[in-house]
Design an enzyme around this catalytic site. Sequence first.
Site, PDB file in Angstrom:
ATOM      1  N   SER A   1       0.822  -1.211   0.000  1.00  0.00           N
ATOM      2  CA  SER A   1       0.000   0.000   0.000  1.00  0.00           C
ATOM      3  C   SER A   1       0.859   1.265   0.000  1.00  0.00           C
ATOM      4  O   SER A   1       0.482   2.290  -0.563  1.00  0.00           O
ATOM      5  CB  SER A   1      -0.923  -0.002   1.228  1.00  0.00           C
ATOM      6  OG  SER A   1      -1.879  -1.033   1.129  1.00  0.00           O
TER       7      SER A   1
ATOM      8  N   TRP B   1       3.731 -10.388  -5.962  1.00  0.00           N
ATOM      9  CA  TRP B   1       2.313 -10.467  -6.314  1.00  0.00           C
ATOM     10  C   TRP B   1       2.050  -9.974  -7.736  1.00  0.00           C
ATOM     11  O   TRP B   1       1.089  -9.254  -7.988  1.00  0.00           O
ATOM     12  CB  TRP B   1       1.456  -9.650  -5.328  1.00  0.00           C
ATOM     13  CG  TRP B   1       1.899  -9.706  -3.907  1.00  0.00           C
ATOM     14  CD1 TRP B   1       2.290  -8.669  -3.120  1.00  0.00           C
ATOM     15  CD2 TRP B   1       1.986 -10.875  -3.077  1.00  0.00           C
ATOM     16  NE1 TRP B   1       2.634  -9.116  -1.864  1.00  0.00           N
ATOM     17  CE2 TRP B   1       2.457 -10.475  -1.812  1.00  0.00           C
ATOM     18  CE3 TRP B   1       1.721 -12.232  -3.294  1.00  0.00           C
ATOM     19  CZ2 TRP B   1       2.666 -11.360  -0.764  1.00  0.00           C
ATOM     20  CZ3 TRP B   1       1.937 -13.120  -2.256  1.00  0.00           C
ATOM     21  CH2 TRP B   1       2.389 -12.682  -1.009  1.00  0.00           C
TER      22      TRP B   1
ATOM     23  N   GLU C   1      -4.633  -3.557  -6.411  1.00  0.00           N
ATOM     24  CA  GLU C   1      -4.795  -2.235  -7.028  1.00  0.00           C
ATOM     25  C   GLU C   1      -5.374  -1.216  -6.044  1.00  0.00           C
ATOM     26  O   GLU C   1      -6.204  -0.378  -6.401  1.00  0.00           O
ATOM     27  CB  GLU C   1      -5.599  -2.332  -8.320  1.00  0.00           C
ATOM     28  CG  GLU C   1      -4.840  -3.140  -9.372  1.00  0.00           C
ATOM     29  CD  GLU C   1      -5.355  -2.979 -10.776  1.00  0.00           C
ATOM     30  OE1 GLU C   1      -5.851  -1.891 -11.120  1.00  0.00           O
ATOM     31  OE2 GLU C   1      -5.245  -3.961 -11.540  1.00  0.00           O
TER      32      GLU C   1
END
Length: 379
Positions: free
Chosen positions: A132, A156, A363
């Site tokens: 994040s 990821w 996202e």
Amino acid sequence: MNFTLSNEHKLIQDSAREFAQSELLPGVIERDENKEFPTSQIKKMAEMGFLGMMVSPKFGGGGMDTISYILAMEEISKVDASCSVIMSVNNSLVCWGIEKYGNKHQKEKYLHDLATGKIIGAFCLSEPEAGSDATSQKTTAIDKGDYYLLNGTKNWITNGNSASVYLVIAQTDIEKGHKGINAFIVDKNTPGVSIGPKENKLGIRSSDTTSIMFSDVKVPKENRIGEDGFGFKFAMKTLEGGRIGIAAQALGIASGAYELSLKYAQERKAFGKEIYKHQAISFKLADMATEIDCGRLLCLKAGWQKDNGIDYALSGSMAKLYCAEKAMRITTEAVQIHGGYGFVKEYHVERLMRDAKITQIYEGTSEIQKIVISRSILK
């Protein structure tokens, strides 16, 4: 305001729905169980034009608007979210990023093959210690004159093993913080690029998620996107559009679970009547239908703003937050409506529930969306 889809939009929606039901539904459970990358299905999606929907026709794309992309994403996601995330990354992050911010050489070299699905791309931002907090990039790209020397690890990464091209975000000047970050186009076959094993995931299991390692990778200067220090802005702007795609994915997962639940409730009997005639079930279905409609309107608003040159950062985050949260709730309710059958794989809803969870994470997590939304409304 006109809430009616155009004939062109209806055709795209119908085509995507037919394709998902006829080409993606067969074998979807087995692909999920075996973590099998949908190679033949992605090839057919490319032939249908789903991998470069918004790319200009001069680069081999469909030249379609964001509304078309949202409609197609929803229908694909109703059946197979693993396929839709591959579609989303290639469209929203890779193709859009290169077409919007790449130079003429970069567009001519990469866009046609990406838009037509001859190759697919991956977006490399997250790291072991930078999820994040995208400003905490540990991957470095040191300026060596004619090239950058790239070192670091990305985590990821959707399409990690199957992609031929990576968009890599890396720190060039640590002292400048986020203003010292750049974005690079890196070919998979460049010496020093290595790929980790496929992650064993809760959901979207047949999509390709790996770590990517870069060890003294020489990246030509002409592969940097934009001016020096543009990388962080590039990543954030690209993700703003990507969130619309993931919102549509979450919407599709929820819609798929709702449609299966509606059908099941009309067929399954308990206490002498179809279960939809019991208020406990009919009220669940009413809530699901209402929330899906709300989510769809949020997605279409964000897409309309993007297509009309209106700032869509707020509407995209709202759509992503709402649809992701409701996808998790609706798929859980779908399992409940199916009862014991919902707990077994052949009824599909348990897979949709597992797939829904990631939409709250990638996202931009739901918490990050709330930060974006609150900053916007409190300005």
